[in-house]
Design a protein around this motif. Structure first.
Motif, short mmCIF file in Angstrom:
data_model
loop_
_atom_site.label_atom_id
_atom_site.label_comp_id
_atom_site.label_asym_id
_atom_site.label_seq_id
_atom_site.Cartn_x
_atom_site.Cartn_y
_atom_site.Cartn_z
N CYS A 91 1.41 -0.50 0.30
CA CYS A 91 1.39 0.96 0.16
C CYS A 91 2.80 1.50 0.28
CB CYS A 91 0.50 1.56 1.26
SG CYS A 91 0.55 3.37 1.41
N THR A 94 4.76 8.84 0.13
CA THR A 94 5.65 9.76 -0.56
C THR A 94 5.60 11.14 0.09
OG1 THR A 94 3.92 10.36 -2.14
CG2 THR A 94 5.39 8.54 -2.76
N ALA A 100 3.10 11.26 -5.43
CA ALA A 100 2.40 9.97 -5.49
C ALA A 100 1.83 9.75 -6.89
CB ALA A 100 1.29 9.93 -4.45
N ALA A 104 3.51 6.86 -9.37
CA ALA A 104 2.62 5.77 -9.78
C ALA A 104 2.64 5.60 -11.29
CB ALA A 104 1.20 6.03 -9.30
N VAL A 192 -5.05 4.11 -12.62
CA VAL A 192 -4.62 4.87 -11.45
C VAL A 192 -5.73 5.85 -11.11
CG1 VAL A 192 -2.88 6.43 -10.48
CG2 VAL A 192 -2.20 4.67 -12.15
N ASP A 194 -7.14 8.75 -8.40
CA ASP A 194 -6.87 9.67 -7.30
C ASP A 194 -8.10 9.72 -6.41
OD1 ASP A 194 -6.50 11.88 -5.63
OD2 ASP A 194 -5.33 12.97 -7.13
N VAL A 212 -4.42 0.86 -9.07
CA VAL A 212 -3.59 1.68 -8.19
C VAL A 212 -4.42 2.85 -7.68
CG1 VAL A 212 -1.48 3.08 -8.03
CG2 VAL A 212 -1.51 1.06 -9.52
N VAL A 214 -4.10 6.51 -5.52
CA VAL A 214 -3.18 7.51 -4.98
C VAL A 214 -3.95 8.48 -4.10
CG1 VAL A 214 -1.49 7.35 -6.85
CG2 VAL A 214 -3.40 8.95 -7.07
N ILE A 232 0.72 5.78 -2.38
CA ILE A 232 0.40 4.97 -3.55
C ILE A 232 0.06 3.58 -3.04
CG2 ILE A 232 1.23 4.10 -5.77
CD1 ILE A 232 3.45 6.30 -5.57
N LEU A 243 7.26 -0.42 -8.21
CA LEU A 243 7.36 0.92 -7.63
C LEU A 243 8.54 1.08 -6.68
CD1 LEU A 243 6.08 3.73 -7.30
CD2 LEU A 243 4.67 2.77 -5.47
#
Length: 402
Positions: A91, A94, A100, A104, A192, A194, A212, A214, A232, A243
């Motif tokens: 991890c 941010t 984030a 990402a 990704v 959220d 990933v 976030v 992230i 990253l």
């Protein structure tokens, strides 16, 4: 020394711990003072015992902390604890939740690449896909997150990244995480997701195939509206190789103080989420019976169009309820202005209940046409149900709508 024998406790097997234990104990790093509450290291830099140690640190041959833009003991505790809770290998924290999301994507995309995203996104995420990434030669395409046929069509050609929220902000749309991840991976894309609304307590996207995850730690991870931050999470190779070089050299660093707030917030996250969910369900059921309400959206109610999918992916349904007040903007504003207990605020995840009018706040800048596609009308209201007694929140909403 007083002559007592100093014994070092054996290292625990964190993988055997249940989520609530990980939330309290994960990533624990004690100083030589053996404090029980996690230490706050408010420092920008670190001293070395020798020039050789400094050289080894800059070469990456030593684990000595170098600079708080790169790493900090308190920040490391937050990162390790959240990774343990989310089930991620690594991890990076941010400064904000939006940083984030952006970083990402920045780690995955380059000029000439393509990203497919659910249109059911927070307003700032729309801006990144629609306005910002195209300036750098990255093409974005939106689909309806709940429509697998649209995902399949969009991902029938190569893509490098996929972005979506589930549940989404503010309409609480649910995406079939595993199905979309499978389609994305066939197209060569990394997913990704959220997870801010669900938190790792209610949903662990990596287990469904997401690459990933976030978070806006500002929301439920803090839980009391005190600090900004994001995170992230993903594989160690993604975090360290792709990253970390970007974040180290551009500096979206989180404050050690904010990281300490989030470390302590994680300890009570499970307890708070249980109460948020229970209160939100009560509020949703009460609103559904009110004649001034046109519709109520809450994934935990059987009348939510994706209730069955939400039940498969989530252990509970979150603390946000979205509803429409009959009569349009004027009637909605009048009701909001009569609230006595519930605050008008565009934040969410707080111990205090808060409402916002998305069309004139969080989703104002995406335009009326895009709002219509999302189902956001002039009477749409999002309430983040807090930790008060649910009956008091319901009474306040009832009198405001009367």
């Amino acid at each position: 020394m007083d002559g007592t024998i100093q014994r070092k406790k054996p290292a625990p097997d964190i993988k055997k711990w249940k989520p609530q234990t990980r939330a309290v104990r994960g990533g624990l790093r004690r100083s030589s003072f053996d404090e029980t509450s996690e230490a706050l290291f408010l420092t920008s830099g670190y001293a070395y015992n020798s020039a050789e140690e400094a050289e080894a640190t800059f070469k990456g041959e030593s684990t000595h902390f170098q600079y708080s833009r790169f790493g900090n003991p308190t920040v490391s505790m937050f990162q390790d604890r959240l990774a343990a809770l989310e089930g991620a290998e690594a991890c990076i924290a941010t400064a904000t939740g939006m940083s984030a999301v952006f970083y990402a994507l920045l780690a995955l995309l380059k000029s000439g690449d393509r990203i497919v995203a659910a249109r059911q996104l927070f307003g700032s995420c729309h801006y990144i896909i629609n306005e910002l990434l195209p300036k750098y030669g990255i093409k974005g395409e939106f689909v309806d997150g709940g429509d697998l046929a649209q995902w399949e069509k969009a991902l029938s050609t190569p893509a490098q990244a996929v972005l979506f929220e589930s549940p989404s902000n503010p309409m609480l749309d649910i995406v079939d995480v595993k199905a979309v991840c499978d389609l994305a991976h066939k197209a060569g894309a990394q997913v990704v997701l959220d997870n801010a609304f669900a938190t790792p307590i209610l949903q662990r996207p990596l287990e469904f195939g997401a690459d990933v995850v976030v978070h806006s730690a500002t929301k439920y991870i803090d839980g009391q509206g005190r600090a900004l931050g994001g995170a992230i999470l993903g594989s160690r190779s993604f975090i360290i190789d792709k990253l970390q070089p970007i974040t180290r050299n551009t500096g979206p660093s989180i404050s050690p103080f904010n990281a300490w707030v989030f470390v302590k917030g994680l300890e009570t996250l499970g307890l708070r989420i249980d109460r948020h969910c229970a209160n939100a369900r009560k509020v949703a059921d009460a609103l559904a019976k009110n004649p001034k309400i046109g519709r109520v959206l809450y994934p935990g109610r059987p009348d939510h169009p994706q209730h069955a999918l939400a039940a498969r992916q989530m252990s509970n349904f979150g603390g946000v309820v979205t509803f429409d007040i009959k009569g349009g903007k004027n009637a909605t504003f009048e009701a909001l202005n009569r609230l006595q207990l519930v605050d008008i605020s565009n934040n969410l995840g707080d111990a205090k209940s808060m409402v916002t009018h998305p069309a004139t706040t969080t989703h104002m800048r995406i335009g009326a046409e895009e709002r219509a596609k999302l189902g956001i009308g002039d009477g749409t209201v999002r309430i983040s149900v807090g930790l008060e007694d649910a009956d008091d929140v319901i009474a306040d909403l009832t009198q405001a709508l009367a």
